[in-house]
Design a protein around this motif. Structure first.
Motif, PDB file in Angstrom:
ATOM      1  N   GLU A 156       0.926  -1.210   0.075  1.00  0.00           N
ATOM      2  CA  GLU A 156      -0.050  -0.128  -0.018  1.00  0.00           C
ATOM      3  C   GLU A 156       0.748   1.250  -0.037  1.00  0.00           C
ATOM      4  O   GLU A 156       0.440   2.160  -0.622  1.00  0.00           O
ATOM      5  N   SER A 157       2.002   1.112   0.492  1.00  0.00           N
ATOM      6  CA  SER A 157       2.730   2.442   0.612  1.00  0.00           C
ATOM      7  C   SER A 157       3.444   2.855  -0.773  1.00  0.00           C
ATOM      8  O   SER A 157       3.941   4.048  -0.794  1.00  0.00           O
ATOM      9  N   HIS A 158       3.346   2.090  -1.688  1.00  0.00           N
ATOM     10  CA  HIS A 158       3.736   2.016  -3.265  1.00  0.00           C
ATOM     11  C   HIS A 158       2.658   2.422  -3.840  1.00  0.00           C
ATOM     12  O   HIS A 158       2.504   2.559  -5.156  1.00  0.00           O
ATOM     13  N   TYR A 159       1.371   2.998  -3.477  1.00  0.00           N
ATOM     14  CA  TYR A 159       0.143   3.257  -3.907  1.00  0.00           C
ATOM     15  C   TYR A 159       0.413   4.289  -5.113  1.00  0.00           C
ATOM     16  O   TYR A 159       0.075   4.205  -6.134  1.00  0.00           O
ATOM     17  N   VAL A 160       0.906   5.431  -4.653  1.00  0.00           N
ATOM     18  CA  VAL A 160       0.938   6.496  -5.356  1.00  0.00           C
ATOM     19  C   VAL A 160       2.126   6.165  -6.747  1.00  0.00           C
ATOM     20  O   VAL A 160       1.965   6.490  -7.942  1.00  0.00           O
ATOM     21  N   ASP A 161       3.165   5.483  -6.326  1.00  0.00           N
ATOM     22  CA  ASP A 161       4.126   4.812  -7.366  1.00  0.00           C
ATOM     23  C   ASP A 161       3.566   4.053  -8.431  1.00  0.00           C
ATOM     24  O   ASP A 161       3.690   4.060  -9.716  1.00  0.00           O
ATOM     25  N   CYS A 162       2.573   3.120  -7.939  1.00  0.00           N
ATOM     26  CA  CYS A 162       1.692   2.160  -8.762  1.00  0.00           C
ATOM     27  C   CYS A 162       0.901   3.020  -9.905  1.00  0.00           C
ATOM     28  O   CYS A 162       1.042   2.707 -10.892  1.00  0.00           O
ATOM     29  N   LEU A 163       0.255   3.983  -9.345  1.00  0.00           N
ATOM     30  CA  LEU A 163      -0.368   4.894 -10.449  1.00  0.00           C
ATOM     31  C   LEU A 163       0.581   5.779 -11.374  1.00  0.00           C
ATOM     32  O   LEU A 163      -0.047   5.568 -12.570  1.00  0.00           O
ATOM     33  N   GLN A 164       1.582   5.861 -10.880  1.00  0.00           N
ATOM     34  CA  GLN A 164       2.441   6.717 -11.942  1.00  0.00           C
ATOM     35  C   GLN A 164       3.104   5.682 -12.749  1.00  0.00           C
ATOM     36  O   GLN A 164       3.123   5.852 -14.151  1.00  0.00           O
ATOM     37  N   VAL A 165       3.412   4.507 -12.394  1.00  0.00           N
ATOM     38  CA  VAL A 165       3.959   3.532 -13.403  1.00  0.00           C
ATOM     39  C   VAL A 165       2.932   3.326 -14.569  1.00  0.00           C
ATOM     40  O   VAL A 165       3.279   3.108 -15.620  1.00  0.00           O
ATOM     41  N   GLN A 166       1.611   3.428 -14.105  1.00  0.00           N
ATOM     42  CA  GLN A 166       0.537   3.036 -15.239  1.00  0.00           C
ATOM     43  C   GLN A 166       0.445   4.159 -16.006  1.00  0.00           C
ATOM     44  O   GLN A 166       0.309   4.102 -17.468  1.00  0.00           O
TER      45      GLN A 166
END
Length: 220
Positions: free
Chosen positions: A80-90
């Motif tokens: 969950e701590s990588h949530y913002v990163d996950c959206l940016q990867v997409q």
């Protein structure tokens, strides 16, 4: 050939999602987890209709999916701590190599190009820009408040765009999310089966190809 309305799934059909799943697998490896199991769990949660009924925004779905991984694999807010990163990867995902030139060819021939995507407008603009071709319409799950394979999504597209069996082809990767509902609605359908997967049910597309460029056999 008479021009058509071409409706496309976006992710996995036009946009290559492999870097997203590689990023997720790298996270799993970093904490000693089986990357394939983590990826499979992520995909299964996202694809489960129970995860999106009632409707929730795509970014919220991503966060819920990552929290689910934490619970499933005994982590304390790691995924969950990588949530913002996950959206940016997409947002940073790019098209498959055969996509842009094929879309440009169909656009130049006068076809109407439409995207139908299980996404939202905080993600889509960057991916649309990467596709380098103007789309006549873009429908997201956010717009219709439903995710494919819910027929609500397909019927909304049908109504808004005036789709018929004669003026339209649907072109997509997902078997459950696109092939199955397309058959239910009698939509002409090209399954872009890049992984050459076996059908996971009795539904069959009108045509099957292994990349988008091969669909030109029916659409040029």
């Amino acid at each position: 050939m008479t021009t058509k309305i071409l409706t496309f799934d976006c992710y996995g059909t036009l946009i290559n999602t492999d870097p997203l799943y590689q990023w997720l697998e790298n996270l799993a490896t970093a904490v000693g987890l089986d990357p394939v199991k983590v990826r499979t769990a992520y995909e299964n949660y996202e694809d489960d209709p129970a995860s999106v009924h009632p409707y929730l925004d795509y970014a919220t779905l991503v966060r819920a999916d990552l929290k689910h991984l934490d619970q499933l694999f005994g982590q304390t807010h790691f995924f969950e701590s990588h949530y913002v990163d996950c959206l940016q990867v997409q947002r940073n995902l790019l098209p498959f190599s055969d996509v842009v030139s094929t879309l440009q060819r169909w656009h130049a021939a006068g076809n109407q190009l439409v995207i139908m995507s299980n996404s939202s407008w905080d993600i889509m603009p960057a991916n649309l820009a990467a596709l380098q071709v103007p789309f006549d319409a873009v429908l997201t799950a956010e717009d219709v408040q439903a995710y494919k394979p819910d027929l609500t999504f397909f019927k909304a597209a049908e109504q808004q765009l005036g789709l018929t069996a004669d003026n339209h082809w649907h072109i997509a990767r997902g078997y459950q999310t696109d092939v199955v509902p397309a058959e239910q609605l009698h939509w002409p359908m090209i399954w872009v089966n890049r992984g050459q997967d076996k059908p996971a049910g009795t539904a069959r597309p009108t045509k099957m190809v292994t990349d988008l460029a091969a669909a030109r056999n029916w659409l040029d």
